[in-house]
Design a protein around this motif. Structure first.
Motif, PDB file in Angstrom:
ATOM      1  N   SER A   1       0.916  -1.248   0.039  1.00  0.00           N
ATOM      2  CA  SER A   1      -0.052  -0.059   0.045  1.00  0.00           C
ATOM      3  C   SER A   1       0.778   1.236  -0.153  1.00  0.00           C
ATOM      4  N   SER A   2       1.981   1.327   0.652  1.00  0.00           N
ATOM      5  CA  SER A   2       2.802   2.288   0.853  1.00  0.00           C
ATOM      6  C   SER A   2       3.530   2.537  -0.502  1.00  0.00           C
ATOM      7  N   ILE A   3       4.047   1.566  -1.192  1.00  0.00           N
ATOM      8  CA  ILE A   3       4.810   1.469  -2.284  1.00  0.00           C
ATOM      9  C   ILE A   3       4.060   1.915  -3.485  1.00  0.00           C
ATOM     10  N   PHE A   4       2.741   1.410  -3.556  1.00  0.00           N
ATOM     11  CA  PHE A   4       2.006   1.633  -4.671  1.00  0.00           C
ATOM     12  C   PHE A   4       1.763   3.080  -4.997  1.00  0.00           C
ATOM     13  N   ILE A   5       1.977   3.946  -3.961  1.00  0.00           N
ATOM     14  CA  ILE A   5       1.383   5.322  -4.272  1.00  0.00           C
ATOM     15  C   ILE A   5       2.618   5.940  -4.781  1.00  0.00           C
ATOM     16  N   PHE A   6       3.830   5.465  -4.851  1.00  0.00           N
ATOM     17  CA  PHE A   6       5.087   6.056  -5.225  1.00  0.00           C
ATOM     18  C   PHE A   6       5.252   7.008  -6.446  1.00  0.00           C
TER      19      PHE A   6
ATOM     20  N   PHE B   1       2.634  -8.256  -7.461  1.00  0.00           N
ATOM     21  CA  PHE B   1       2.479  -6.690  -6.945  1.00  0.00           C
ATOM     22  C   PHE B   1       3.618  -6.376  -6.458  1.00  0.00           C
ATOM     23  N   LEU B   2       4.440  -7.333  -5.917  1.00  0.00           N
ATOM     24  CA  LEU B   2       5.720  -6.857  -5.188  1.00  0.00           C
ATOM     25  C   LEU B   2       6.595  -6.520  -6.834  1.00  0.00           C
ATOM     26  N   ILE B   3       6.419  -7.362  -7.533  1.00  0.00           N
ATOM     27  CA  ILE B   3       7.346  -7.119  -8.780  1.00  0.00           C
ATOM     28  C   ILE B   3       6.729  -6.053  -9.519  1.00  0.00           C
ATOM     29  N   THR B   4       5.676  -5.794  -9.731  1.00  0.00           N
ATOM     30  CA  THR B   4       5.126  -4.566 -10.375  1.00  0.00           C
ATOM     31  C   THR B   4       5.262  -3.287  -9.730  1.00  0.00           C
TER      32      THR B   4
END
Lengths: 429, 629
Positions: free
Chosen positions: B152-157, B355-358
């Protein structure tokens, strides 16, 4: 009440009109007087006028920021108490012309001077409209070895060259200006609408002098074929419709057409240079600011020796690139005109004033005394290591390198029709 | 006995009494003032730009080519012309295509293709952002997916980063000498893989990069609904033996529909106004065309801006027709007792890995590449990797204390010593703080006042007027404020930047505040009114403390987005004024080490602020517009 209000409004209008007229006269008047003064006299006038005040200028080159502190230091040698709060702005996206126009035509005049490029727009938007006023320093006109031609009106700070280069690690050869537009080529170049001096260069190719050079080079070109001959012939009609009067305009126009059809657009000359010097850019070519070569750090992947400056080859034929200029002028409503005149004189007649630009190869001041020698910039410990960096100088580039030099009046006269013609080609790539 | 007839007040006096009664209520007075201010700040720049389309521009074709046909306009003072419209929409020119002489309409060169491309990238960006962000939102909020907090934190980068950084990274990864010309990108130089041209430049990469950039937006909006959705509805469907897919389509999706529509409306206009991504990935759009035309066809460039604005109006109308704004956002923040969690079984690991990869590719990899770039000797020169020479790394981009031209520094000092960079950072912080304060305060007041006047047409008007600039493409708003700022002499000032930014991003706060205020029972404030508590005290002691999380979100979002905004600002100030214009300059110049370093600092700065605010108040970026926790 209404009458009083109407009278007050009328008074305000009349007074503002009067004050504007006075300001206009005064800047022109200051320029007329300043043109008869030496640099030292101008310095004294600047000290009287601007000590402790705010000075605003706007420029296409950020290096004005480096020159102004040296100007202040020079004035402090006359009056140690002298200070100047200066602000040098650099607008983006061609907004410099709008900014200057609004500053002069608006109610609040801030800008005193400008360093500006693009002769075409300067002619039509700044000079024809009277937004900018030209000032020629006395010391400049009397300088030894002065290159006066094309540099006086508007006053040029420097001429910069953009030159043809190619990556020399492959088999491709570029010994003729037409080689860059041959089948299969995609020379790297800034977009014609992102840096408009590039478009001016294309306009200039239809000027008599450079159209003749295009013709000479074409006739000497080993790579031409029947299709190219047909294109040259066909371009006569385009030249006529575009109102081009040069006898060989069709040659220049054909080259422009092929160039527009083929060039590979890049955002700036920096990325073009960084690309060309790499080992993977085999056989790539480009047209870019010469001084960018100074910025390459030698590594296993990048080297200045991976590129050749086309015009430095003995058997090269045709134009070696093009030249554009940085001009210095005052705004018609300059709040500090004496200071602006002193800065312009300082930048154009002294080595310190030109130092911010003079440390780079590929930029040439009209006054030789301002220049630094870059003819051996490629030498390392006395050995000629990077030949491409040895700048052959202004005269060589104009005469032997056959640079296409921007003529503001010519550009302005053909841009109305040629601009659309070029955009039509570029948009259909 | 005598009687006293009370004097009947005059009609004027009655009207005045009515007005006084109306404006004596703080919410009415505020609405009145804000309505007038927003009308001026929103409509006036638009009128200015419309006027610019019929003005004569010295040095532009409207001056050189307009003729006697414009007599009726020139009668207005000799400075107006219809030429820009007639030429753009009706004229033809002769040019060359493939060596053949062709006659093309002016519109086909300057308008139709860019317009088509703009619409296409906006549609694709919406589709991609909703698909990617929506699926992710569902997985994070309604399933037992692994590593939720991290993802969730990384997705908004990508949303935090300036949007063109992904475009530059795309270039650096996929370009190759054989396909795009120039030098090889990382994929080719390290693995020898060459991607096709359609992958490297044009419609596809622009759409993908925009979708990746705005996917967090979809995640924030859709996730907000999923997070707060009442599970009773789905549970009822389950009890009635409804298949899971049917429950999803018939129950869940209709509930999410308002958020999807909101995402479409917001992403569409944002994508349409994007300048840097199409610029770097070589696609002609209305934005890039505007910049290209502004020298020789200034009036026609303004027509393009007007067209972009019309899309803004269109979106506003669609927004009004399809869903009422209030209903929409009430759904977003509706409090729920509980929500069910779908058990993905083994899928919770598989999907987490995907999702970790993307997110690694879109969120972490750019940061790693930014960091590496700041140690490369020349931009994009990976000699240390391809030739295994560790000595081909450098700290010059950070540590150079002298003003040098040699070795690629272009007269710049290293980032740590570069006062221009830090001054620009200072400028950005000033603008961001002032914008956040102004937009946050005005937005909160609008939210409060509109919630108190739900049936009022004026309140609806003010609400729409506040929302309209957000639906306008950034470049169009930038153009409007450029013309406006130039006319009133505030070009290149912080005032203009703050004004433009505030007007553009009031909706962040107004929507956030409106959502939260709508949930607040009127009785709470009424109790205070009965106690004769003054309005300001009611606000500071009751309303704001109760809804502080949502209100702080309304301050936080303008602040964060302001830090990395370029398109809106690029026409309004010089390149050294704020950090994003400077960043754009470094990127254009190919000084990727500087731009990468600045990007790194920006990301760290935003994360620090986000964490700080999160710890202090519970609000955060990934909890969404009006979401809060």
């Amino acid at each position: 009440m209404k009458k009083i209000l109407a009278f007050a409004l009328a008074l305000v209008l009349v007074l503002s009109a009067c004050s504007f007229a006075t300001a206009e006269e005064s800047v022109a008047d200051v320029i007329a007087q300043a043109q008869t003064m030496t640099l030292e006299e101008l310095f004294k006038k600047a000290i009287e006028e601007s000590n402790g005040k705010d000075f605003y200028a706007v420029g296409n080159s950020s290096r004005g920021k480096s020159a102004l502190p040296l100007f202040v230091e020079a004035l402090q040698q006359i009056d140690p108490s002298y200070t100047l709060n200066w602000d040098w702005q650099q607008p983006k996206e061609n907004k410099i012309f709008d900014q200057l126009t609004e500053d002069v035509n608006g109610a609040n005049h801030v800008m005193s001077m400008t360093l500006i490029q693009d002769g075409n727009q300067i002619q039509s938007k700044m000079l024809d409209t009277g937004v900018l006023l030209n000032f020629v320093p006395k010391d400049w006109t009397e300088a030894e070895g002065l290159a006066r031609e094309n540099n006086e009106y508007p006053l040029a700070l420097q001429t910069l060259n953009k030159v043809f280069m190619f990556n020399n690690l492959g088999e491709a050869t570029f010994t003729n200006m037409w080689d860059f537009v041959a089948e299969g080529q995609a020379p790297l170049f800034m977009g014609v609408n992102s840096e408009l001096v590039g478009k001016n260069f294309l306009y200039m190719m239809t000027n008599e002098k450079y159209a003749n050079l295009a013709k000479e080079a074409y006739e000497a070109w080993a790579g031409k074929n029947a299709d190219d001959d047909a294109l040259i012939e066909d371009m006569k009609q385009d030249a006529a419709e575009l109102g081009l009067t040069a006898e060989n305009a069709n040659y220049g126009l054909a080259w422009v057409y092929l160039w527009c059809e083929k060039y590979n657009e890049m955002t700036d000359d920096g990325p073009i240079c960084n690309t060309l010097v790499t080992t993977s850019a085999v056989d790539q070519s480009g047209l870019l600011v010469y001084s960018k070569l100074r910025s390459v750090e030698e590594t296993a992947e990048s080297s200045v020796n991976n590129v050749t400056v086309a015009a430095y080859q003995d058997d090269y034929t045709g134009i070696g690139g093009y030249a554009y200029k940085h001009y210095l002028m005052l705004t018609k409503s300059s709040p500090l005109p004496w200071t602006a005149c002193a800065i312009i004189a300082f930048m154009t007649t002294t080595q310190d004033g030109f130092k911010a630009w003079g440390k780079d190869m590929g930029g040439y001041a009209p006054v030789p005394a301002c220049m630094q020698d870059h003819s051996k910039d490629g030498y390392v410990d006395g050995v000629n290591t990077f030949d491409a960096k040895n700048d052959r100088g202004y005269d060589w580039w104009l005469n032997d390198g056959k640079l296409v030099v921007e003529d503001p009046a010519y550009c302005a006269s053909v841009s109305g029709t040629m601009s659309d013609w070029i955009d039509g080609i570029v948009s259909s790539k | 006995m005598s009687t006293f007839a009370s004097p009947k007040p005059s009609s004027f006096r009655r009207k005045m009494n009515g007005v006084w009664t109306y404006i004596s209520k703080p919410q009415n007075a505020i609405l009145l003032v804000l309505g007038i201010i927003l009308t001026v700040t929103t409509i006036f720049p638009m009128v200015t730009i419309l006027q610019d389309t019929v003005k004569l521009h010295p040095g532009s074709i409207d001056t050189t080519n307009s003729n006697a046909a414009d007599a009726q306009f020139q009668a207005l003072g000799g400075t107006y012309t219809a030429y820009n419209w007639t030429n753009l929409l009706g004229d033809t020119i002769t040019t060359r295509v493939g060596r053949e002489r062709v006659t093309r309409s002016v519109a086909s060169i300057y308008l139709i293709t860019p317009l088509l491309n703009s619409v296409l990238i906006s549609i694709f960006a919406c589709f991609g952002a909703i698909l990617y962000g929506g699926i992710f939102a569902y997985l994070v909020t309604r399933t037992n997916l692994k590593f939720k907090k991290y993802l969730s934190s990384i997705f908004i980068f990508p949303y935090i980063m300036p949007q063109w950084t992904l475009a530059v990274m795309w270039q650096n990864l996929f370009n190759s000498n054989a396909v795009t010309g120039g030098n090889d990108g990382l994929l080719t130089s390290v693995f020898g893989i060459r991607m096709p041209l359609w992958w490297c430049q044009g419609l596809f990469p622009v759409s993908v990069v925009l979708a990746l950039h705005y996917a967090p937006f979809a995640y924030i909006l859709i996730g907000g609904i999923f997070r707060n959705m009442d599970a009773n509805l789905e549970e009822a469907a389950t009890i009635l033996n409804t298949p899971r897919w049917k429950t999803f389509l018939r129950v869940t999706m209709p509930l999410v529909k308002p958020a999807i529509l909101s995402t479409i409306l917001l992403v569409f206009s944002s994508a349409m106004g994007s300048y840097p991504i199409p610029h770097y990935l070589k696609l002609s759009t209305l934005s890039t065309q505007y910049v290209g035309m502004s020298s020789n066809r200034a009036g026609q460039a303004s027509i393009l801006a007007v067209i972009m604005m019309l899309f803004g109006f269109l979106i506003l109308i669609v927004n009004q027709r399809t869903t009422s704004g209030r209903k929409n956002f009430t759904t977003v923040t509706g409090k729920s007792g509980q929500s069910s969690v779908v058990n993905l079984r083994a899928g919770k690991y598989i999907l987490a890995v995907i999702f970790l990869i993307t997110t690694l590719a879109t969120g972490i990899l750019p940061i790693i590449l930014f960091a590496i770039e700041t140690f490369l000797p020349n931009p994009g020169d990976y000699s240390f990797l391809t030739h295994g020479i560790a000595g081909h790394m450098t700290t010059k981009w950070w540590m150079t204390a002298e003003n040098v031209t040699e070795n690629g520094m272009y007269g710049q000092k290293g980032i740590l010593y570069n006062s221009e960079i830090w001054n620009a950072f200072g400028g950005t912080l000033i603008v961001a703080v002032l914008c956040a304060l102004a937009a946050g305060t005005i937005g909160t007041l609008i939210g409060y006042c509109v919630s108190k006047n739900r049936r009022s047409k004026w309140a609806a008007y003010v609400n729409n007027m506040a929302f309209l600039p957000y639906l306008m493409p950034s470049l169009a708003v930038g153009v409007a404020f450029f013309v406006f700022g130039s006319n009133v002499g505030i070009y290149n000032t912080f005032l203009l930047l703050v004004l433009a930014r505030t007007v553009k991003y009031i909706p962040f706060a107004s929507r956030s505040a409106l959502n939260s205020m709508m949930q607040l029972s009127g009785e709470i404030e009424e109790a205070a009114i009965i106690q004769d508590i003054p309005w300001w005290k009611r606000m500071t002691r009751i309303i704001i403390p109760i809804q502080k999380t949502s209100i702080i979100s309304g301050f936080l979002l303008p602040f964060m987005t302001c830090l990395r905004e370029l398109t809106l600002f690029m026409l309004l100030c010089g390149q050294g004024k704020i950090i994003t214009t400077m960043l754009g300059y470094f990127d254009e110049m190919g000084l990727y080490a500087f731009s990468s370093g600045i990007n790194l600092i920006l990301i760290v700065l935003i994360l620090v602020f986000n964490t700080l605010v999160n710890k202090l108040t519970g609000a955060s970026l990934d909890s969404g517009i009006g979401g809060g926790k």
